[in-house]
Design an enzyme around this catalytic site. Structure first.
Site, PDB file in Angstrom:
ATOM      1  N   ASP A 138     -39.459  17.364   7.002  1.00 50.85           N
ATOM      2  CA  ASP A 138     -39.509  18.543   6.124  1.00 50.85           C
ATOM      3  C   ASP A 138     -39.555  19.838   6.927  1.00 50.85           C
ATOM      4  O   ASP A 138     -38.844  20.799   6.631  1.00 50.85           O
ATOM      5  CB  ASP A 138     -40.741  18.467   5.207  1.00 50.85           C
ATOM      6  CG  ASP A 138     -40.763  17.181   4.398  1.00 50.85           C
ATOM      7  OD1 ASP A 138     -39.748  16.460   4.392  1.00 50.85           O
ATOM      8  OD2 ASP A 138     -41.807  16.887   3.780  1.00 50.85           O
ATOM      9  N   GLY A 176     -45.479  20.228  -5.677  1.00 55.56           N
ATOM     10  CA  GLY A 176     -45.692  18.862  -6.161  1.00 55.56           C
ATOM     11  C   GLY A 176     -44.434  18.193  -6.670  1.00 55.56           C
ATOM     12  O   GLY A 176     -44.491  17.189  -7.368  1.00 55.56           O
TER      13      GLY A 176
HETATM   14  C1  GLA Z   1     -42.812  13.545   2.860  1.00 59.43           C
HETATM   15  C2  GLA Z   1     -43.144  13.749   4.337  1.00 59.43           C
HETATM   16  C3  GLA Z   1     -41.913  13.523   5.222  1.00 59.43           C
HETATM   17  C4  GLA Z   1     -41.216  12.215   4.912  1.00 59.43           C
HETATM   18  C5  GLA Z   1     -41.010  12.072   3.395  1.00 59.43           C
HETATM   19  C6  GLA Z   1     -40.475  10.731   3.033  1.00 59.43           C
HETATM   20  O1  GLA Z   1     -41.940  14.548   2.419  1.00 59.43           O
HETATM   21  O2  GLA Z   1     -43.632  15.050   4.556  1.00 59.43           O
HETATM   22  O3  GLA Z   1     -42.291  13.574   6.577  1.00 59.43           O
HETATM   23  O4  GLA Z   1     -41.913  11.136   5.430  1.00 59.43           O
HETATM   24  O5  GLA Z   1     -42.202  12.268   2.666  1.00 59.43           O
HETATM   25  O6  GLA Z   1     -39.213  10.545   3.540  1.00 59.43           O
END
Ligand code: GLA
Length: 436
Positions: free
Chosen positions: A222, A172
């Site tokens: 990510d 989180g």
């Molecule tokens: C989260 C999502 C990513 C991206 C970010 C914002 O981490 O998992 O794919 O969109 O937010 O940049």
């Protein structure tokens, strides 16, 4: 928009887990070998714990004792230096993989059960891959089982497996604990089933698990950085072509992450709403701009010329994405030239755009960013990750880091009552096996 020159990254080389496990009567029994290591949430302490444990139990020696021969894997969390919410608009991002990571000890089974146990919450769960349908449970297991289901859907049959996971990525906090879990499980399952691991394909499978199994419409940043991070570098990623280019972090600067310690519950719903606004923007701009498929295809000038086609809120959401893409491209240039001041200004502008146009910040994070931005030796600071809480990333002169960490902690506590976890990071390689 200019396309950057991109080259592949390199592979991982971190050693070794810090815990030992054994499997007994279809239940995981965990032997805790080092209290300090297991109770700490700080990656560096865990690795010191790991080194200590290694002298007493190498993985191979321990496995002989208990007759369970797991293979060991790791996948890191990430911090994004610049390029927020641009990934699902086919745009550009510049994250780095962190020392915080998920680790897995996993062994193949004769049947098609996937059983998982988390050392973080002490819970176990299983699914049978032979079942006709799989229903998400709405908890942490969806990240793991979603990856198993989507791997098979991608045409890669899996063996059953027993998997023990442990993670030092704070949940989180906007540092991608879920992507780290997905990637470590995916890496383990593919390896145990004899498949070669293509880290771009694995990132796509993990994103699909999160989109279609968990129900979060995230982009690919990510999972991609967790798979493909490069030691001591940030990674410039073109989220349309998935080309990537490692960008070295100047040794004169350090990346410092400060956790606001707040996470507002509206995050997932608001995230999906932001994505809808971007899609609406593309739909409304298409008649005027012709062949566009994503906001990546819209320049700032084209957006300004056609802003009357957009409701004000949609226009501001689009303006964040369009200007953020331009900032990431500029950031890659200035970082390569070693112009840390210019990089910092782009970070500050990125935060203002997230706060005012995309409206994904919150009072505590704005306070933390403002606190970081006024410290001596800081080049720039901004919120990192999906938003509505989580962490702030700063670029700080290497010789000012210690003072920065202390000052931010004290000032943020005085302003909000929250004690921020503030730490300097060194970018790591992406996911891979751990040597035993
Ligand atoms: C989260 C999502 C990513 C991206 C970010 C914002 O981490 O998992 O794919 O969109 O937010 O940049």
């Amino acid at each position: 928009m200019r396309a950057p020159v991109l080259v592949p990254g390199r592979a991982s080389s971190i050693t070794f887990p810090f815990w030992a496990v054994l499997l007994k009567n279809a239940v995981f029994v965990i032997t805790q070998v080092d209290d300090t290591a297991l109770s700490s949430s700080h990656a560096r302490v865990l690795f010191e714990g790991g080194e200590h444990v290694r002298h007493r139990f190498t993985a191979r020696g321990f496995c002989r004792t208990v007759r369970w021969a797991p293979q060991l894997f790791r996948a890191p969390g990430r911090v994004n230096l610049i390029g927020e919410h641009t990934d699902y608009n086919d745009g550009f991002v510049m994250p780095a993989a962190l020392e915080f990571e998920a680790q897995a000890a996993a062994a193949a089974r004769e049947d098609r059960l996937i059983r998982i146990h988390s050392l973080n919450n002490g819970k176990s769960a299983e699914i049978d891959l032979s079942a006709e349908t799989h229903t998400p449970r709405g908890d942490w297991t969806d990240y793991a089982f979603g990856v198993a289901v989507m791997t098979e859907a991608a045409g890669k049959p899996l063996k059953g497996a027993d998997i023990l996971v442990s993670s030092t990525v704070p949940v989180g906090s906007g540092l991608s604990s879920s992507a780290a879990l997905e990637v470590v499980v995916g890496y383990a399952l593919l390896s145990l089933s004899g498949h070669d691991v293509d880290t771009v394909e694995l990132a796509k499978i993990c994103q699909k698990a999160e989109n279609d199994y968990v129900g979060m419409r995230c982009g690919i940043m990510d999972q991609f950085i967790s798979c493909n991070g490069v030691h001591d570098h940030a990674l410039m990623i073109d989220c349309r072509s998935l080309d990537r280019k490692p960008v070295p972090i100047d040794p004169k600067a350090r990346i410092v992450v400060a956790n606001s310690m707040v996470h507002h519950a509206l995050a997932d719903g608001e995230y999906n709403k932001r994505r809808q606004s971007c899609e609406e923007g593309v739909r409304l701009l298409k008649p005027a701009l012709g062949d566009i498929t994503a906001l990546r295809d819209v320049s700032f000038d084209a957006l300004e010329e056609n802003r009357d086609f957009l409701p004000d809120l949609t226009y501001r959401r689009c303006r964040h994405i369009v200007t953020e893409n331009e900032r990431v491209l500029a950031a890659a240039d200035v970082l390569e030239r070693g112009d840390l001041e210019a990089f910092g200004q782009l970070m500050n502008a990125s935060h203002a755009s997230m706060r005012d146009d995309y409206e994904i910040s919150c009072a505590e994070v704005d306070t933390l960013v403002a606190t970081a931005q006024r410290q001596p030796g800081v080049f720039g600071a901004r919120m990192t990750g999906g938003g509505f809480g989580g962490c702030v990333v700063s670029l700080v002169a290497a010789d000012a880091v210690d003072g920065f960490i202390d000052a931010v902690r004290v000032a943020y506590r005085e302003a909000t009552g929250h004690t921020s976890d503030v730490f300097a990071c060194a970018p790591q390689d992406g996911a891979g096996p751990l040597a035993g």
